[in-house]
Scaffold this motif. Structure first.
Motif, PDB file in Angstrom:
ATOM      1  N   LEU A 199      -3.392 -18.055  -5.593  1.00 24.13           N
ATOM      2  CA  LEU A 199      -2.711 -17.432  -6.760  1.00 24.13           C
ATOM      3  C   LEU A 199      -3.153 -15.750  -6.334  1.00 24.13           C
TER       4      LEU A 199
ATOM      5  N   GLY B 268      -5.883 -15.641  -1.845  1.00 22.98           N
ATOM      6  CA  GLY B 268      -4.565 -15.019  -1.311  1.00 22.98           C
ATOM      7  C   GLY B 268      -3.453 -15.974  -1.070  1.00 22.98           C
TER       8      GLY B 268
ATOM      9  N   LYS C 116      -3.193 -10.841   9.546  1.00 27.46           N
ATOM     10  CA  LYS C 116      -4.597 -10.842   8.573  1.00 27.46           C
ATOM     11  C   LYS C 116      -5.550 -11.690   9.227  1.00 27.46           C
TER      12      LYS C 116
ATOM     13  N   TRP D  54     -11.593   1.417  -9.039  1.00 30.62           N
ATOM     14  CA  TRP D  54     -12.366   0.348  -8.283  1.00 30.62           C
ATOM     15  C   TRP D  54     -13.848   0.789  -8.480  1.00 30.62           C
TER      16      TRP D  54
ATOM     17  N   ASN E  17      -4.429 -12.990  -8.181  1.00 25.93           N
ATOM     18  CA  ASN E  17      -5.253 -13.094  -9.578  1.00 25.93           C
ATOM     19  C   ASN E  17      -6.422 -11.777  -9.187  1.00 25.93           C
ATOM     20  N   GLU E  18      -6.104 -10.711  -9.826  1.00 26.75           N
ATOM     21  CA  GLU E  18      -6.786  -9.555  -9.731  1.00 26.75           C
ATOM     22  C   GLU E  18      -8.291  -9.751 -10.384  1.00 26.75           C
TER      23      GLU E  18
ATOM     24  N   TYR F  71     -15.096  -9.223  -5.077  1.00 28.17           N
ATOM     25  CA  TYR F  71     -15.756  -8.383  -4.416  1.00 28.17           C
ATOM     26  C   TYR F  71     -17.132  -7.932  -4.871  1.00 28.17           C
TER      27      TYR F  71
ATOM     28  N   ARG G 297      -3.141 -11.200   2.123  1.00 28.89           N
ATOM     29  CA  ARG G 297      -2.065 -11.899   2.169  1.00 28.89           C
ATOM     30  C   ARG G 297      -2.399 -13.036   3.384  1.00 28.89           C
TER      31      ARG G 297
ATOM     32  N   ALA H 118      -8.669  -3.520   1.404  1.00 29.40           N
ATOM     33  CA  ALA H 118      -9.481  -4.508   0.872  1.00 29.40           C
ATOM     34  C   ALA H 118     -11.090  -4.200   1.433  1.00 29.40           C
TER      35      ALA H 118
ATOM     36  N   ILE I 107     -10.002 -11.894   0.703  1.00 26.28           N
ATOM     37  CA  ILE I 107      -8.964 -11.676  -0.052  1.00 26.28           C
ATOM     38  C   ILE I 107      -7.794 -10.922   0.520  1.00 26.28           C
TER      39      ILE I 107
ATOM     40  N   GLY J  89       0.923  -1.312   0.095  1.00 24.86           N
ATOM     41  CA  GLY J  89      -0.113   0.008  -0.009  1.00 24.86           C
ATOM     42  C   GLY J  89       0.910   1.137   0.117  1.00 24.86           C
TER      43      GLY J  89
ATOM     44  N   GLY K  61      -5.555  -0.809   5.450  1.00 27.39           N
ATOM     45  CA  GLY K  61      -6.477  -1.811   4.918  1.00 27.39           C
ATOM     46  C   GLY K  61      -7.180  -1.120   3.830  1.00 27.39           C
TER      47      GLY K  61
ATOM     48  N   ILE L 157     -12.510  -1.418  -0.642  1.00 29.17           N
ATOM     49  CA  ILE L 157     -13.000  -1.756  -1.857  1.00 29.17           C
ATOM     50  C   ILE L 157     -14.089  -2.733  -1.902  1.00 29.17           C
TER      51      ILE L 157
HETATM   52  P1  ADP Z   1      -2.058  -5.164   2.556  1.00 28.48           P
HETATM   53  O1  ADP Z   1      -1.670  -5.127   4.028  1.00 28.48           O
HETATM   54  O2  ADP Z   1      -1.616  -6.442   1.766  1.00 28.48           O
HETATM   55  O3  ADP Z   1      -1.486  -4.030   1.937  1.00 28.48           O
HETATM   56  P2  ADP Z   1      -4.556  -4.278   1.849  1.00 28.48           P
HETATM   57  O4  ADP Z   1      -5.933  -4.557   2.339  1.00 28.48           O
HETATM   58  O5  ADP Z   1      -4.313  -2.846   2.332  1.00 28.48           O
HETATM   59  O6  ADP Z   1      -3.489  -5.336   2.510  1.00 28.48           O
HETATM   60  O7  ADP Z   1      -4.358  -4.293   0.541  1.00 28.48           O
HETATM   61  C1  ADP Z   1      -4.517  -5.478  -0.429  1.00 28.48           C
HETATM   62  C2  ADP Z   1      -4.634  -5.273  -1.654  1.00 28.48           C
HETATM   63  O8  ADP Z   1      -4.183  -6.450  -2.593  1.00 28.48           O
HETATM   64  C3  ADP Z   1      -6.342  -5.206  -2.106  1.00 28.48           C
HETATM   65  O9  ADP Z   1      -6.330  -4.526  -3.380  1.00 28.48           O
HETATM   66  C4  ADP Z   1      -6.333  -6.736  -2.465  1.00 28.48           C
HETATM   67  O10 ADP Z   1      -7.598  -6.695  -3.527  1.00 28.48           O
HETATM   68  C5  ADP Z   1      -5.276  -7.174  -3.384  1.00 28.48           C
HETATM   69  N1  ADP Z   1      -4.871  -8.501  -3.135  1.00 28.48           N
HETATM   70  C6  ADP Z   1      -4.298  -9.244  -2.125  1.00 28.48           C
HETATM   71  N2  ADP Z   1      -4.300 -10.450  -2.376  1.00 28.48           N
HETATM   72  C7  ADP Z   1      -4.743 -10.879  -3.459  1.00 28.48           C
HETATM   73  C8  ADP Z   1      -4.595 -11.832  -4.417  1.00 28.48           C
HETATM   74  N3  ADP Z   1      -4.228 -12.974  -3.871  1.00 28.48           N
HETATM   75  N4  ADP Z   1      -5.104 -11.694  -5.805  1.00 28.48           N
HETATM   76  C9  ADP Z   1      -5.535 -10.549  -6.039  1.00 28.48           C
HETATM   77  N5  ADP Z   1      -5.519  -9.328  -5.476  1.00 28.48           N
HETATM   78  C10 ADP Z   1      -5.065  -9.224  -4.059  1.00 28.48           C
END
Ligand code: ADP
Length: 477
Positions: A348, A322, A299, A248, A350-351, A358, A294, A376, A292, A18, A374, A379
């Motif tokens: 994976l 994740g 988390k 988004w 995988n956006e 979402y 890590r 996610a 979604i 981020g 955060g 979003i």
């Molecule tokens: P972080 O602590 O990882 O920065 P955030 O919630 O701030 O957590 O941001 C995570 C971002 O990464 C979000 O946009 C989420 O959609 C994206 N993301 C995390 N893991 C994946 C994944 N495996 N595939 C696609 N997008 C992911």
């Protein structure tokens, strides 16, 4: 004002987390609000091929400790790249498959020194150096010790996650050209080691982090990772990150089966159908929980693993996307194999699938032990998936608890990072889900929220204004 943003990564050039979004948004946003903003970052291998830079300076020589190093400065508009192949022409920003690069302290100390030289060479007179994370945290100490600054620039350090501090053995100190007089408990020493983030906290003029609640939490032992004392002494300002509402947007997201807005919410049903069929989950009449992130204990994915059977017992399906900790991933994958038509786990990055989750999930699970800001959950609300989150950090600042008495709720919050609290909260959410009127109201509330970058930028701008020309609070070495 001249604002020099110094960051180890920035969108659109290089991103692992981020902080890259914040640095990129600051560069764009500050320039739009009439400041002269400049970005400085290392020229990593991956960046070189993706930009069309001009050469701003060549063959600059600096000393770090006993050794001389050279660097070039490349630029693309107001972004400047410090180029040194020995340090930065590698795969990966901070490490590779073998782990962190062992010379990370030298790499980023060199980066800080180069930026100080570069602003001089380029004739930039900073009012503010805005630094991000431990990789840039030595700059104020170097500036004070090795330069006789003609300007009266102030340094702002933003901490994106206090869990990452840049801690290295004491033998590193001379290689960074830092005098032993700083290696005390009131300086950069930390339990016998060198702590670069601590140096940044002490020698910057102001410390910020990415949400007001996290700013408060990290001044206590439970969240401060040992730096709570230094943070309390300095004081921490919390400024919430934003998200890009054009990037988004369920109304024109090309990865969705059906686009929708707050007025055409029924479009979400088609997205849920598609998600269920992509994930091969059965029983479309059940509520669907998405998650979604890590896959790490920070988390709360170990908590999710612990209560998967409860979730199934409560009559919900769950989709998890994740990757991260192998052990937690394996527990989740075993559960997915056992409850094939109720649980789906994809490890994976995988956006497109993330976007489908979402849009197609009813609820979004994010039970973080700590969460600086955060993205996610923000979003998820933008897409109308209702967050179930732990009341901590940025989650507490962005999600308002719903109970049928409160008209403005946007999700569900629980207090303790344990299975009971989490399961109780999921139960409460599933109860509300059954009442379509309440659920509709909740969804609309969530989708109406705006966490815009414009708002964050104006707060940073006010903070810079308050620092210019002020007396500074830094320790005497
Ligand atoms: P972080 O602590 O990882 O920065 P955030 O919630 O701030 O957590 O941001 C995570 C971002 O990464 C979000 O946009 C989420 O959609 C994206 N993301 C995390 N893991 C994946 C994944 N495996 N595939 C696609 N997008 C992911």
């Amino acid at each position: 004002m001249n604002i020099v943003i110094v960051s180890p990564e920035a969108v659109p050039f290089a991103k692992t987390g981020g902080l890259a979004d914040v640095a990129g948004a600051l560069l764009q946003g500050l320039s739009r609000t009439g400041h002269d903003a400049f970005l400085f970052m290392p020229l990593y291998r991956g960046v070189r091929g993706s930009i069309r830079p001009k050469e701003a300076a060549r063959g600059q020589k600096i000393f770090m400790g006993e050794r001389a190093y050279y660097f070039d400065i490349l630029s693309q508009r107001n972004a400047f790249f410090i180029s040194n192949d020995y340090f930065f022409d590698r795969d990966g920003l901070y490490g590779d498959s073998r782990g962190d690069f062992p010379d990370n302290p030298e790499r980023f100390a060199f980066f800080c020194l180069s930026v100080l030289h570069a602003t001089k060479i380029l004739g930039i007179k900073p009012d503010i150096y805005h630094l991000h994370d431990w990789q840039t945290a030595l700059l104020p100490l170097y500036r004070r010790e090795l330069f006789t600054p003609a300007d009266n620039a102030a340094a702002v350090l933003t901490i994106h996650n206090v869990g990452y501090q840049g801690i290295f053995p004491p033998e590193t100190l001379p290689r960074l050209g830092i005098s032993g007089k700083f290696f005390t408990i009131h300086g950069i020493e930390f339990h016998g080691n060198l702590n670069l983030l601590k140096a940044g906290i002490l020698y910057s003029d102001r410390v910020t982090t990415v949400s007001p609640t996290y700013a408060h939490e990290i001044t206590f032992p439970e969240y401060g990772f040992g730096l709570e004392g230094s943070l309390r002494w300095k004081g921490v300002t919390g400024i919430l990150n934003g998200i890009d509402y054009d990037l988004w947007n369920p109304a024109d997201d090309i990865h969705l089966k059906r686009n929708y807005t707050i007025q055409t919410l029924h479009g979400r049903a088609a997205c849920k159908e598609e998600l269920l069929s992509v994930c091969r989950l059965r029983d479309r009449s059940l509520p669907l929980i998405g998650s979604i992130g890590r896959i790490i204990a920070q988390k709360g994915y170990d908590l999710i693993a612990d209560c998967l059977e409860d979730i199934i017992g409560l009559g919900a399906n769950i989709v998890i996307l994740g990757r991260g900790d192998r052990d937690i991933e394996q527990v989740l994958q075993r559960a997915a194999a056992r409850f094939r038509d109720r649980v789906h786990v994809s490890t994976l990055f995988n956006e497109p699938l993330a976007r489908k989750i979402y849009a197609g999930s009813d609820l979004f699970l994010m039970p973080s032990r700590y969460e600086p800001c955060g993205l996610a959950q923000m979003i998820a609300m933008r897409y109308g998936s209702i967050p179930i989150v732990r009341k901590t950090g940025g989650l507490a600042d962005t999600v308002t608890d719903f109970n049928s008495g409160s008209p403005e709720g946007t999700g569900f919050l629980f207090h303790d990072a344990d299975r009971n609290d989490l399961v109780e909260c999921i139960k409460r959410a599933l109860c509300v889900w059954k009442n379509k009127r309440d659920w509709n109201r909740l969804t609309r509330n969530a989708m109406r929220l705006r966490f815009s970058w414009e708002h964050s930028i104006s707060q940073y701008s006010a903070l810079y204004g308050s620092l210019v020309g002020r007396q500074r609070n830094v320790p005497q070495a």
